[in-house]
Design a protein around this motif. Structure first.
Motif, mmCIF file in Angstrom:
data_model
loop_
_atom_site.group_PDB
_atom_site.id
_atom_site.type_symbol
_atom_site.label_atom_id
_atom_site.label_comp_id
_atom_site.label_asym_id
_atom_site.label_seq_id
_atom_site.Cartn_x
_atom_site.Cartn_y
_atom_site.Cartn_z
ATOM 1 N N TYR A 11 47.029 44.510 42.073
ATOM 2 C CA TYR A 11 46.107 44.458 40.938
ATOM 3 C C TYR A 11 44.713 44.080 41.430
ATOM 4 N N GLU A 18 42.972 50.248 37.384
ATOM 5 C CA GLU A 18 44.413 50.213 37.133
ATOM 6 C C GLU A 18 45.132 49.735 38.398
ATOM 7 N N PRO A 19 46.311 49.142 38.249
ATOM 8 C CA PRO A 19 47.058 48.684 39.426
ATOM 9 C C PRO A 19 47.436 49.849 40.340
ATOM 10 N N MET A 44 47.154 40.134 43.717
ATOM 11 C CA MET A 44 46.106 40.221 42.699
ATOM 12 C C MET A 44 44.875 39.495 43.213
#
Length: 108
Positions: free
Chosen positions: A11, A16-17, A93
């Motif tokens: 992420y 978008e991931p 992330m």
């Protein structure tokens, strides 16, 4: 990307991931190509948490340009799982603490 699992998810801010090692590799290649200004990336591990076959790494990062001027800074978190005797990243992330640059709109 060697430390990512084949089914990892990454992420990042404002996008978008990326799902899967191939998509993560593609994202990293694009990021590196954009770093033609000679950015230097520094990552520092702040904490490691281990529980069974899971390890979570929390850290900070800075990006500076060729002159040493801070371009971006923030934090990251990566989750690793032990698979087939080695730890692989299954999720990560990052979050910037650098304010978003906005363009002023003319007064109406």
């Amino acid at each position: 990307v060697a430390y990512y699992s084949d089914d990892a998810i990454s992420y990042n801010r404002n996008e978008e991931p990326s799902v899967g090692k191939a998509a993560i590799k593609e994202k990293i290649v694009k990021q590196l190509a954009a770093d033609t200004a000679g950015l230097t990336h520094v990552y520092k591990v702040v904490n490691l948490f281990a529980d069974g076959d899971m390890v979570t790494e929390v850290g900070s990062y800075t990006n500076t340009d060729a002159a040493g001027t801070l371009v971006d800074k923030g934090f990251y978190m990566s989750c690793f799982q032990k698979r087939d005797g080695k730890y692989v990243c299954v999720s990560d992330m990052s979050a910037t603490t650098t304010p978003v640059k906005t363009t002023a709109k003319p007064a109406q």
